[in-house]
Design an enzyme around this catalytic site. Structure first.
Site, short mmCIF file in Angstrom:
data_model
loop_
_atom_site.label_atom_id
_atom_site.label_comp_id
_atom_site.label_asym_id
_atom_site.label_seq_id
_atom_site.Cartn_x
_atom_site.Cartn_y
_atom_site.Cartn_z
N SER A 155 13.29 4.74 30.96
CA SER A 155 11.86 4.52 30.79
C SER A 155 11.18 4.50 32.16
O SER A 155 11.22 5.49 32.88
CB SER A 155 11.62 3.23 29.99
OG SER A 155 10.31 3.16 29.50
N ASP A 238 11.69 8.37 20.15
CA ASP A 238 10.65 8.18 21.15
C ASP A 238 9.36 8.78 20.59
O ASP A 238 9.39 9.65 19.72
CB ASP A 238 11.02 8.90 22.45
CG ASP A 238 11.81 8.02 23.42
OD1 ASP A 238 11.45 6.83 23.54
OD2 ASP A 238 12.77 8.51 24.04
N HIS A 270 13.77 4.24 21.52
CA HIS A 270 13.57 4.07 22.95
C HIS A 270 14.49 3.01 23.54
O HIS A 270 14.74 3.02 24.75
CB HIS A 270 12.10 3.68 23.19
CG HIS A 270 11.69 3.68 24.63
ND1 HIS A 270 11.33 4.82 25.30
CD2 HIS A 270 11.59 2.67 25.53
CE1 HIS A 270 11.01 4.53 26.55
NE2 HIS A 270 11.16 3.22 26.72
#
Length: 294
Positions: A155, A238, A270
């Site tokens: 991320s 995602d 995610h």
């Protein structure tokens, strides 16, 4: 979604796109974050029982500038090192939740470094990027027996890995050839971020976002990744905007002649797309191990 299509979204929808917890297929938005912290914290505690640890090594003068080293037990010679940079939208998490992937790596003779940086609002983007670079340089200076450097980030951490890849390392007093980089569910253009709730803590200006956007630094990256195995990874669940970020960065890298591959990991969101690195039989764990030891 086409390039810059985020500009067609109102703020509510753009915030939704950049709220990874809203897109999990496994649990609701609060539960998935709580589970992520719980899983990664427990995994880090287990790692400290599995590996030889050197904790809270200073890499700078600020109180926050600390890193942890996890080394294979009984180490007698050189070792490859994976440097992991945590996510949390540059304002959450720390190295205390970042050692969860250590066990399957040290079992293969691979060391791991994780580090803290000044999360927002006390930390700003220029500082955070410089801290990541400094931590890498200090580690290489202190451990001459490192046989190869590999980077992994999740991320916001994937963004920071991408910024490390476009670094002029001579300014940090080292020569570095990264052999592998695994960028998981990352953000590579920060301009959309400046229009979301995420920027409330970061307070990035347009100029700061531009100079810290990896997609705008591809030519600098090209100079550093001649022999680097570079992989962009996204989770199936995602958000579309996260998928677009990876695809647009991938196109820019390819257009510059950089050797990079893409992987979507099905049935992940995610959070568990990175959590599962604690599992030796996980597809991404196997890819990382195979890249490093072969």
């Amino acid at each position: 979604m086409e390039k810059d299509s985020w500009r067609e979204l109102n703020k509510e929808e753009l915030d939704h796109q950049y709220s990874p917890s809203h897109w999990s297929h496994r649990m609701d938005k609060d539960a998935v974050i709580e589970a992520h912290v719980r899983e990664t914290t427990a995994g880090t505690k287990q790692a400290r029982e599995t590996a030889e640890t050197i904790l809270n090594v200073s890499y700078g003068e600020r109180e926050s500038e600390k890193l942890d080293m996890y080394l294979p037990k009984g180490l007698t010679s050189g070792f490859p090192l994976l440097i992991y940079i945590h996510g949390g939208f540059w304002q959450f998490l720390s190295k205390e939740e970042s050692g969860f992937m250590v066990r399957p790596l040290v079992l293969h003779g691979i060391g791991v470094m994780v580090m803290d940086y000044d999360i927002a609002p006390s930390g700003h983007m220029d500082l955070i990027v410089s801290q990541v670079r400094q931590s890498i340089a200090v580690t290489l200076k202190q451990y001459s027996q490192i046989s190869g450097v590999y980077l992994c980030g999740h991320s916001a951490g994937a963004h920071l890995v991408a910024m490390a890849l476009c670094t002029d390392w001579s300014a940090y007093g080292i020569s570095l050839e990264v052999k592998g980089a695994f960028l998981v569910s990352g953000v590579y253009d920060l301009i959309p971020i400046t229009h979301t709730y995420v920027n409330e803590a970061l307070s990035m200006s347009q100029q700061v976002a531009e100079r810290n956007s990896p997609i705008r630094c591809v030519m600098q990256t090209k100079r550093n990744v001649n022999n680097c195995h570079m992989v962009l990874v996204v989770a199936e669940h995602d958000s579309p905007e996260f998928h677009k970020q990876s695809h647009e960065y991938l196109k820019s890298l390819h257009a510059s002649g950089i050797n990079v591959s893409f992987m979507q990991i099905d049935c992940t969101d995610h959070f568990d797309v990175i959590e599962k690195l604690s599992q030796e039989d996980y597809v991404l764990t196997k890819l990382i191990v195979d890249t490093i030891i072969n």
